[in-house]
Design a protein around this motif. Structure first.
Motif, PDB file in Angstrom:
ATOM      1  N   VAL A   1      -2.727   0.101  -4.348  1.00 51.70           N
ATOM      2  CA  VAL A   1      -2.619  -1.212  -3.701  1.00 51.70           C
ATOM      3  C   VAL A   1      -2.223  -2.238  -4.755  1.00 51.70           C
ATOM      4  O   VAL A   1      -2.899  -2.364  -5.789  1.00 51.70           O
ATOM      5  CB  VAL A   1      -3.951  -1.626  -3.035  1.00 51.70           C
ATOM      6  CG1 VAL A   1      -3.794  -2.966  -2.322  1.00 51.70           C
ATOM      7  CG2 VAL A   1      -4.426  -0.543  -2.066  1.00 51.70           C
TER       8      VAL A   1
ATOM      9  N   GLY B   1      -6.425  -6.278   4.215  1.00 48.33           N
ATOM     10  CA  GLY B   1      -6.218  -7.392   5.139  1.00 48.33           C
ATOM     11  C   GLY B   1      -7.423  -8.311   5.211  1.00 48.33           C
ATOM     12  O   GLY B   1      -7.284  -9.542   5.261  1.00 48.33           O
TER      13      GLY B   1
ATOM     14  N   GLN C   1      -5.382   3.902   6.506  1.00 48.06           N
ATOM     15  CA  GLN C   1      -5.634   2.787   7.425  1.00 48.06           C
ATOM     16  C   GLN C   1      -6.879   1.997   7.014  1.00 48.06           C
ATOM     17  O   GLN C   1      -6.927   0.775   7.136  1.00 48.06           O
ATOM     18  CB  GLN C   1      -5.797   3.313   8.856  1.00 48.06           C
ATOM     19  CG  GLN C   1      -4.496   3.699   9.524  1.00 48.06           C
ATOM     20  CD  GLN C   1      -3.593   2.500   9.778  1.00 48.06           C
ATOM     21  OE1 GLN C   1      -4.011   1.498  10.358  1.00 48.06           O
ATOM     22  NE2 GLN C   1      -2.350   2.603   9.316  1.00 48.06           N
TER      23      GLN C   1
ATOM     24  N   VAL D   1       0.953   6.581   6.145  1.00 48.57           N
ATOM     25  CA  VAL D   1       0.031   5.435   6.178  1.00 48.57           C
ATOM     26  C   VAL D   1      -0.754   5.403   7.486  1.00 48.57           C
ATOM     27  O   VAL D   1      -1.696   4.607   7.631  1.00 48.57           O
ATOM     28  CB  VAL D   1       0.799   4.109   5.982  1.00 48.57           C
ATOM     29  CG1 VAL D   1       1.436   4.059   4.612  1.00 48.57           C
ATOM     30  CG2 VAL D   1       1.832   3.893   7.084  1.00 48.57           C
TER      31      VAL D   1
ATOM     32  N   ILE E   1      -5.844  -0.223   4.168  1.00 51.39           N
ATOM     33  CA  ILE E   1      -5.030  -1.334   4.691  1.00 51.39           C
ATOM     34  C   ILE E   1      -5.924  -2.374   5.359  1.00 51.39           C
ATOM     35  O   ILE E   1      -5.745  -3.585   5.179  1.00 51.39           O
ATOM     36  CB  ILE E   1      -3.972  -0.790   5.688  1.00 51.39           C
ATOM     37  CG1 ILE E   1      -2.923   0.031   4.939  1.00 51.39           C
ATOM     38  CG2 ILE E   1      -3.316  -1.933   6.456  1.00 51.39           C
ATOM     39  CD1 ILE E   1      -1.908   0.709   5.844  1.00 51.39           C
TER      40      ILE E   1
ATOM     41  N   VAL F   1       0.864  -1.173   0.000  1.00 49.42           N
ATOM     42  CA  VAL F   1       0.000   0.000   0.000  1.00 49.42           C
ATOM     43  C   VAL F   1       0.906   1.229   0.000  1.00 49.42           C
ATOM     44  O   VAL F   1       1.618   1.488   0.977  1.00 49.42           O
ATOM     45  CB  VAL F   1      -0.941   0.020   1.221  1.00 49.42           C
ATOM     46  CG1 VAL F   1      -1.824   1.269   1.190  1.00 49.42           C
ATOM     47  CG2 VAL F   1      -1.793  -1.238   1.264  1.00 49.42           C
TER      48      VAL F   1
ATOM     49  N   LEU G   1       1.599  -5.510   3.895  1.00 52.22           N
ATOM     50  CA  LEU G   1       0.919  -6.566   4.647  1.00 52.22           C
ATOM     51  C   LEU G   1       1.434  -7.913   4.142  1.00 52.22           C
ATOM     52  O   LEU G   1       1.650  -8.087   2.926  1.00 52.22           O
ATOM     53  CB  LEU G   1      -0.595  -6.518   4.453  1.00 52.22           C
ATOM     54  CG  LEU G   1      -1.367  -5.308   4.963  1.00 52.22           C
ATOM     55  CD1 LEU G   1      -1.425  -4.239   3.870  1.00 52.22           C
ATOM     56  CD2 LEU G   1      -2.787  -5.723   5.365  1.00 52.22           C
TER      57      LEU G   1
ATOM     58  N   ALA H   1       3.479   0.816   3.099  1.00 55.11           N
ATOM     59  CA  ALA H   1       3.312  -0.257   4.086  1.00 55.11           C
ATOM     60  C   ALA H   1       3.097  -1.584   3.355  1.00 55.11           C
ATOM     61  O   ALA H   1       2.537  -1.618   2.253  1.00 55.11           O
ATOM     62  CB  ALA H   1       2.132   0.035   5.001  1.00 55.11           C
TER      63      ALA H   1
ATOM     64  N   ALA I   1      -0.058  -7.448   9.934  1.00 54.36           N
ATOM     65  CA  ALA I   1      -0.204  -6.015   9.658  1.00 54.36           C
ATOM     66  C   ALA I   1       1.169  -5.364   9.504  1.00 54.36           C
ATOM     67  O   ALA I   1       2.179  -5.897   9.984  1.00 54.36           O
ATOM     68  CB  ALA I   1      -0.981  -5.350  10.791  1.00 54.36           C
ATOM     69  N   PRO I   2       1.239  -4.212   8.862  1.00 52.47           N
ATOM     70  CA  PRO I   2       2.527  -3.516   8.706  1.00 52.47           C
ATOM     71  C   PRO I   2       3.154  -3.198  10.058  1.00 52.47           C
ATOM     72  O   PRO I   2       2.458  -2.792  11.004  1.00 52.47           O
ATOM     73  CB  PRO I   2       2.138  -2.234   7.961  1.00 52.47           C
ATOM     74  CG  PRO I   2       0.856  -2.573   7.259  1.00 52.47           C
ATOM     75  CD  PRO I   2       0.139  -3.526   8.155  1.00 52.47           C
TER      76      PRO I   2
END
Length: 719
Positions: free
Chosen positions: A175, A113, A106, A100, A109, A94, A143, A141, A127-128
């Motif tokens: 993404v 996820g 968020q 981020v 993200i 991301v 994942l 970030a 998670a990052p």
């Protein structure tokens, strides 16, 4: 003795017919049981063909690994003890134009996820983490979606997830899924699209060449009949086999290409011989089929055996992708060979003289002996050294660059620039450094993790080391992830890995996606001489058994190396040095893909021996009939030269269509194989091999008494 050009089309026309041999009896049986043969093949094609549409989804995209290597062991430890944090895990990148930590980022993200966690093939989503998977500028970030399934199923997971993940992108937030599994997913799609485009391009060209070669629309359709039967049956078989063990999607790609090329070769040889057997004679269709099978049929059977033997040597490479690719081609060859020896004779027997229907106006139906190739044979007989030296010099000059050939595993540039894996790869490099996409995974007993981490940090070529992570299942393993200073495709990475493996404790294992490529490259380099030796040895033995002539069998086998060397010399100039890169639409990686030498050698040698068999089988037949070395050489060119020329024309056209579209590996395949076939047919089979027959004379066909007693009695003349 009559001059070859004045010989009748078939000097044996007045001799009483001989009883058919084994293949002749098979051909006669096929003609007499036409309905049974046709229905049998319709059933086979219908049953297996019903599974064929599933081939692109059923076959796998991974398997590019060195079984038993250290890197594969690392992946297995990571899958079992670290929640799937292995080389096959999916990385979701991301990248934003803002930190981020902001709510909008968020939210993206969190959705990413949730998407990944909902897939049953994903174990856990990590998670990052600041300082590890969040960049220093705070705007990128990562994942980690752990691997809960096999490498092949993780490629399928990438197929399903990369699109929805990319749709989460908004203004200022992108993404992308990346990692080894996504790379193979993107590559397989690009490769499949390219292969389909090439197949569509190749069919009209193939049909046009076939019509010119056969001179008749009906005869030209017969190779396509064999090809479609072989393709449908082999595709369905591969789908069924994939339920037992993974089969690479490349197996189908190569099978399609070989089924088309060999189906045309074999049909050309048999149809031309069948038309010759009927020309100016009172033979029935069954009798003409029997003679065709006892002569040309033997050459086709031997050719098919040579192709199968050459490809079977690839099985010596302990890599699932290589073994399944070789197996896929062998399966297609078996089906095409079976159709050639049963379905084609049955159809020829039923068609009879109608095989020449819809002939081109200038074609003399049934003409078998080519005056032009006979004249070429006469010229070679008179001036063997002149033409032989020119052909040999050209091949050596083209082969010379092979000395500086470099090989490596494909880089990220083999997939399109807009592919998910490449976009994510680029984002990771920009945010975390050039070596971040090739992060090393080092597993070691927990008790020595601190010492191992310190040693890795002090190793040249390492940009950073993440804190050791203990296995959550209490297995006693720890994992240390280290970021190299160089891109994963850089040759310097191999040196860094070598140093780590030499200096770290014995129980410590070094792996990661980039290292799996390095281990596979090392395996291929190690196994290539063995594969080449086995292919050549088995090819020589097959020729020796069939021709019962050790000298020409040896020289024919060695001659096949010339076109192979020349093809790889051209490959170095094109793909390593970049000559013609703009013409073919690619950017040079500075090397040839590492899988090419071992696999392409087996394929090129198989094709080269295909033509060797056709020419030498015809020469042996003429020598058996006349006992004259000149008639053996000139007659072989007159009767098989046009077939070899036409078959090579079709193969070159088919192969070069693969060079015009798609990612780099199909271009390598198309150009290397196309050049090899062109050089082999034009310079080796139609110049050098006839010159060798001229210079060796009767010695070419001489056999020691002890060998004569050992070898089976095989004759290429009818009976």
């Amino acid at each position: 003795m009559n001059h070859p050009d004045t010989l009748p089309a078939r000097s044996a026309a007045e001799t009483p017919p001989q009883p058919p041999g084994l293949l002749g009896r098979l051909g006669t049986w096929s003609v007499r049981h036409f309905k049974a043969v046709l229905v049998g093949w319709l059933v086979v094609v219908a049953v297996l063909g019903a599974f064929a549409p599933q081939v692109t989804s059923a076959l796998s995209g991974a398997g590019w690994q060195a079984d038993g290597s250290e890197s594969v062991k690392v992946r297995q430890v990571a899958e079992q003890h670290f929640g799937g944090n292995a080389s096959t895990a999916l990385q979701i990148v991301v990248a934003a134009d803002r930190p981020v930590t902001e709510p909008a980022v968020q939210q993206v993200i969190a959705k990413a996820g949730e998407l990944a966690a909902a897939d049953p093939r994903v174990s856990t989503v990590v998670a990052p983490q600041p300082g590890a998977t969040i960049s220093q500028d705070g705007r990128t970030a990562i994942l980690l979606a752990g691997a809960k399934a096999s490498p092949d199923d993780m490629v399928r997971a990438a197929d399903d997830l990369k699109g929805p993940l990319n749709e989460l992108s908004t203004d200022g937030i992108s993404v992308h899924a990346t990692g080894a599994s996504v790379l193979w997913s993107d590559f397989n799609k690009a490769n499949h699209d390219a292969m389909m485009k090439s197949e569509i391009m190749s069919w009209p060209v193939t049909l046009a060449i076939l019509v010119l070669a056969f001179g008749s629309l009906v005869a030209a359709g017969l190779p396509l009949l064999l090809t479609m039967a072989g393709l449908a049956a082999s595709a369905g078989s591969l789908v069924l086999i994939s339920h037992l063990f993974p089969v690479s999607i490349w197996a189908m790609n190569f099978a399609m290409m070989f089924a088309l090329a060999l189906g045309i070769d074999y049909a050309l040889f048999l149809v031309v011989r069948f038309r010759s057997a009927r020309m100016g004679r009172s033979l029935s269709s069954a009798g003409a089929v029997a003679e065709t099978m006892d002569t040309a049929g033997k050459a086709v059977l031997l050719s098919g055996a040579t192709v199968l033997v050459s490809l079977s040597a690839v099985m010596l490479v302990p890599s699932p992708a290589f073994r399944s690719m070789a197996g896929g081609i062998m399966l297609a060859v078996l089906f095409v060979l079976a159709a050639t020896l049963t379905l084609l004779p049955a159809v020829l027997g039923r068609l009879g003289h109608r095989v020449d229907s819809l002939a081109l106006p200038w074609v003399k139906a049934g003409e078998h002996r080519s005056p032009r190739f006979a004249a070429w044979g006469e010229r070679l007989w008179k001036h063997p050294l002149r033409y032989g030296a020119l052909a040999l010099a050209a091949l050596i000059a083209l082969a010379a660059p092979v000395i500086g050939l470099r090989t490596a595993m494909p880089s990220i540039t083999v997939i399109p620039g807009d592919a998910s894996a490449r976009a994510g790869y680029t984002a990771v490099q920009q945010a975390f450094g050039p070596g971040a996409p090739g992060t090393l995974q080092v597993v070691t007993p927990a008790g020595q993790a601190a010492d191992v981490a310190a040693r890795i940090s002090a190793t040249p070529g390492i940009a950073g080391v993440m804190p050791a992570q203990s296995a959550p299942d209490g297995s006693g393993w720890s994992m240390i992830q280290a970021v190299p200073t160089v891109d994963p495709s850089s040759p310097d990475l191999a040196h860094t890995v070598h140093v780590l493996r030499a200096e770290l404790p014995q129980e410590t294992l070094v792996g990661g996606a980039a290292v799996e490529n390095l281990d596979l490259q090392h395996l291929l380099t190690e196994k290539t001489p063995l594969v080449i030796g086995v292919v050549m040895a088995l090819g020589f033995v097959l020729l020796l058994v069939a021709l019962r002539a050790p000298l020409i069998s040896l020289l024919g086998t060695v001659a096949s190396l010339l076109s192979t060397g020349a093809a790889f010399g051209v490959a170095r100039l094109v793909f390593q040095d970049g000559h013609g890169a703009g013409l073919f639409g690619f950017k040079s990686q500075g090397f040839l893909d590492g899988w090419a030498p071992v696999f392409f050698f087996a394929m090129i040698f198989a094709i080269a021996m295909d033509y060797t068999v056709f020419l030498l089988a015809s020469a042996k037949e003429h020598y058996e009939r006349s006992g004259d070395p000149k008639e053996a050489m000139v007659g072989a060119l007159a009767h098989s030269g046009r077939v070899i020329f036409a078959a090579a024309g079709v193969m070159v056209a088919v192969f070069f269509t693969f060079a015009l579209s798609g990612p780099l590996p199909p271009k390598e395949m198309g150009i290397v194989l196309g050049v090899a076939v062109l050089l082999d047919a034009a310079l080796v089979r139609l110049v050098l091999l006839p010159v060798i027959l001229r210079l060796t004379g009767r010695a070419a066909w001489r056999i020691p008494a002890w060998l004569d007693r050992v070898l089976p009695k095989i004759s290429f003349s009818h009976g």
